[in-house]
Scaffold this motif. Structure first.
Motif, PDB file in Angstrom:
ATOM      1  N   GLN A 178      -7.624  -6.747   7.234  1.00 19.93           N
ATOM      2  CA  GLN A 178      -7.847  -5.237   7.062  1.00 19.93           C
ATOM      3  C   GLN A 178      -6.471  -4.526   7.736  1.00 19.93           C
ATOM      4  OE1 GLN A 178     -11.866  -4.811   8.152  1.00 19.93           O
ATOM      5  NE2 GLN A 178     -12.277  -3.979   5.851  1.00 19.93           N
ATOM      6  N   ASP A 179      -6.162  -3.350   6.979  1.00 21.71           N
ATOM      7  CA  ASP A 179      -5.030  -2.452   7.580  1.00 21.71           C
ATOM      8  C   ASP A 179      -4.083  -3.132   8.215  1.00 21.71           C
ATOM      9  OD1 ASP A 179      -6.851  -0.147   7.194  1.00 21.71           O
ATOM     10  OD2 ASP A 179      -7.983  -0.469   9.197  1.00 21.71           O
ATOM     11  N   ILE A 180      -3.321  -4.001   7.271  1.00 23.47           N
ATOM     12  CA  ILE A 180      -2.240  -4.729   7.386  1.00 23.47           C
ATOM     13  C   ILE A 180      -0.977  -3.696   7.341  1.00 23.47           C
ATOM     14  CG2 ILE A 180      -0.816  -6.471   6.853  1.00 23.47           C
ATOM     15  CD1 ILE A 180      -3.501  -7.571   5.379  1.00 23.47           C
ATOM     16  N   GLN A 181      -0.041  -3.633   8.217  1.00 19.65           N
ATOM     17  CA  GLN A 181       1.075  -2.743   8.229  1.00 19.65           C
ATOM     18  C   GLN A 181       2.208  -3.515   8.823  1.00 19.65           C
ATOM     19  OE1 GLN A 181       0.724   1.133   9.918  1.00 19.65           O
ATOM     20  NE2 GLN A 181       2.799   1.753   9.088  1.00 19.65           N
ATOM     21  N   LEU A 182       3.298  -3.828   8.131  1.00 22.00           N
ATOM     22  CA  LEU A 182       4.469  -4.586   8.835  1.00 22.00           C
ATOM     23  C   LEU A 182       5.800  -4.341   7.959  1.00 22.00           C
ATOM     24  CD1 LEU A 182       4.357  -8.353   7.541  1.00 22.00           C
ATOM     25  CD2 LEU A 182       2.732  -6.653   6.663  1.00 22.00           C
ATOM     26  N   GLU A 183       6.886  -4.703   8.740  1.00 20.91           N
ATOM     27  CA  GLU A 183       8.113  -4.211   8.423  1.00 20.91           C
ATOM     28  C   GLU A 183       8.591  -5.509   7.549  1.00 20.91           C
ATOM     29  OE1 GLU A 183      12.536  -2.250   9.628  1.00 20.91           O
ATOM     30  OE2 GLU A 183      11.004  -3.117  11.332  1.00 20.91           O
ATOM     31  N   VAL A 184       8.768  -5.563   6.222  1.00 17.99           N
ATOM     32  CA  VAL A 184       9.256  -6.500   5.217  1.00 17.99           C
ATOM     33  C   VAL A 184      10.941  -6.663   5.197  1.00 17.99           C
ATOM     34  CG1 VAL A 184       6.984  -6.619   4.506  1.00 17.99           C
ATOM     35  CG2 VAL A 184       8.829  -5.447   3.307  1.00 17.99           C
ATOM     36  N   ASP A 185      11.274  -5.343   5.477  1.00 19.71           N
ATOM     37  CA  ASP A 185      12.898  -5.405   5.509  1.00 19.71           C
ATOM     38  C   ASP A 185      13.351  -4.288   6.154  1.00 19.71           C
ATOM     39  OD1 ASP A 185      15.462  -6.140   4.820  1.00 19.71           O
ATOM     40  OD2 ASP A 185      15.161  -6.004   2.709  1.00 19.71           O
ATOM     41  N   SER A 186      14.682  -3.984   6.653  1.00 21.53           N
ATOM     42  CA  SER A 186      15.307  -2.916   7.330  1.00 21.53           C
ATOM     43  C   SER A 186      14.786  -1.676   6.811  1.00 21.53           C
ATOM     44  CB  SER A 186      16.642  -3.100   7.454  1.00 21.53           C
ATOM     45  OG  SER A 186      17.057  -2.290   8.132  1.00 21.53           O
ATOM     46  N   GLY A 187      13.904  -0.973   7.408  1.00 23.76           N
ATOM     47  CA  GLY A 187      13.324   0.425   6.918  1.00 23.76           C
ATOM     48  C   GLY A 187      12.375   0.272   5.781  1.00 23.76           C
ATOM     49  N   VAL A 188      11.692  -0.963   5.573  1.00 23.82           N
ATOM     50  CA  VAL A 188      10.857  -0.942   4.445  1.00 23.82           C
ATOM     51  C   VAL A 188       9.544  -1.435   5.154  1.00 23.82           C
ATOM     52  CG1 VAL A 188      10.261  -1.913   2.402  1.00 23.82           C
ATOM     53  CG2 VAL A 188      12.607  -1.527   2.857  1.00 23.82           C
ATOM     54  N   ILE A 189       8.648  -0.528   5.004  1.00 24.35           N
ATOM     55  CA  ILE A 189       7.090  -0.738   5.590  1.00 24.35           C
ATOM     56  C   ILE A 189       6.313  -1.017   4.354  1.00 24.35           C
ATOM     57  CG2 ILE A 189       5.514   0.247   7.201  1.00 24.35           C
ATOM     58  CD1 ILE A 189       8.086  -0.285   8.438  1.00 24.35           C
ATOM     59  N   ALA A 190       5.410  -2.156   4.558  1.00 29.69           N
ATOM     60  CA  ALA A 190       4.194  -2.397   3.620  1.00 29.69           C
ATOM     61  C   ALA A 190       3.008  -2.125   4.368  1.00 29.69           C
ATOM     62  CB  ALA A 190       4.423  -3.976   3.275  1.00 29.69           C
TER      63      ALA A 190
END
Length: 392
Positions: A178-190
């Motif tokens: 739950q509540d997953i937040q991570l940077e998948v690329d430079s300046g891109v937040i999922a």
């Protein structure tokens, strides 16, 4: 035999260039004599025999302990043998290889000392250092073998074993996040509100893109599904999505029912379960650690500990071999019983130190590289002391 020695020498010479003179000395043609082959055969033979003996006992106890679980969940006998115990044996053999090395060295060296074989060798002019050569060659063979097993072969079997345990032994599995937040690329937040492992689907997904700390686009979707059948890595299917693009004071909105996209994340990045690090090969572990560090993930100590431990545990074969040889080299009253007791105590102490230092790395923010090498450093001092005290 000479060809195998040449291959091993070239491998280590390339890997450890600063130590090249040592390896050339260790694997020189003059090093392998009939006595060396005799000691190497004794060492490796005793090592394999001790593994077979102790692991066989462990299998019997494990089967007896979990027989009720197997019967309760109707575990097929072929799965018990080929999916569980066929992977159980190499995993625990490799895990306790330090114990087997120590016991093997002390057992057959004490036996040679009791039979006056050591005295006969030294009477021909062989020094303690010369007798130690075949021991170090054997330790090298074991170190290479255990590292290859632990880094490349056993992780694949561990996946099968853990799947069996989760099915037939009712171990707790991580089925959602739950509540997953991570940077998948430079300046891109999922962001994913909830991800279900059973169908590899995330719900209430958003993907924000920033440029110079300003939001330039935002994608929201009801679901996002990871494509496990695709040959392309990071392949996701997005459904019921809306895209908002911000250009100055203007906003452009578009909608769609389905689109396929490459997003640099996968379920393993956020579905972290106990023992997950043991299912990855060393290259996979290194890639995972680097990727998670780049994303700012802090909870990766257990993966770093596993990565460095595989190297440190292999190197321990040299340290424990020197300790075992130094302890049992001289013939003394009382036979080998005392040496086996000392060897067992030191082996258990080494494994205990490994566990404690790994726990400190995971829970007390100790650097993993330092933590996993603490047992080797401490026992290296013990090895050096006993080496100096060994009869010449």
């Amino acid at each position: 035999m000479k060809k195998a020695i040449k291959v091993i020498r070239e491998f280590f010479s390339t890997l450890f260039k600063p130590l090249r003179p040592i390896w050339d000395w260790l694997f020189s043609a003059q090093c392998i004599s009939r006595i060396d082959r005799y000691i190497i055969g004794k060492f490796l033979g005793t090592f394999v025999f001790s593994i077979i003996l102790i692991i066989s006992i462990a299998v019997v106890f494990d089967f007896n302990e979990h027989l009720d679980n197997f019967m309760e969940h109707n575990a097929p006998m072929d799965k018990i043998i080929f999916e569980y115990y066929l992977n159980f044996i190499p995993y625990y053999s490799n895990l306790f290889s330090a114990l087997f090395v120590f016991i093997s060295v002390i057992y057959f060296t004490s036996k040679m000392a009791d039979n006056s074989e050591i005295i006969a060798m030294m009477s021909t002019g062989m020094s303690f250092n010369r007798i130690m050569r075949p021991y170090l060659i054997s330790a090298t063979v074991i170190a290479i073998f255990t590292y290859i097993l632990g880094a490349y072969i056993i992780p694949e079997g561990t996946v099968t074993r853990l799947n069996f345990e989760n099915t037939y032994k009712k171990k707790k599995m991580v089925t959602y996040a739950q509540d997953i937040q991570l940077e998948v690329d430079s300046g891109v937040i999922a962001y994913i509100e909830r991800f279900e492992s059973s169908n590899k689907t995330g719900y209430h997904f958003s993907l924000d893109k920033f440029e110079n700390k300003e939001l330039v686009s935002r994608l929201t979707a009801s679901t996002i599904t990871y494509d496990t059948l695709s040959d392309v890595r990071y392949h996701w299917t997005i459904r019921d999505y809306t895209i908002r693009e911000l250009k100055g004071m203007k906003e452009f909105i578009s909608h769609g029912n389905r689109t396929d996209s490459i997003i640099k994340m996968e379920p393993a990045d956020f579905l972290i379960y106990e023992g997950q690090e043991s299912t990855m090969t060393s290259p996979q572990l290194k890639e995972y650690i680097d990727r998670q560090k780049a994303r700012g993930f802090a909870n990766i100590q257990q993966f770093e500990v596993e990565y460095y431990k595989r190297i440190a545990s292999s190197f321990a074969a040299y340290i424990l071999t020197i300790i075992g040889l130094s302890l049992s080299f001289q013939k003394r009253k009382g036979g080998m019983g005392m040496y086996l007791g000392i060897g067992l105590a030191l082996s258990v102490t080494y494994i205990l130190f490994q566990t404690i230092s790994s726990t400190f790395a995971i829970n007390a923010n100790m650097p993993p590289l330092i933590a996993v090498w603490i047992p080797n450093i401490l026992f290296a001092f013990i090895a050096f002391y006993l080496y100096k005290k060994a009869p010449r």
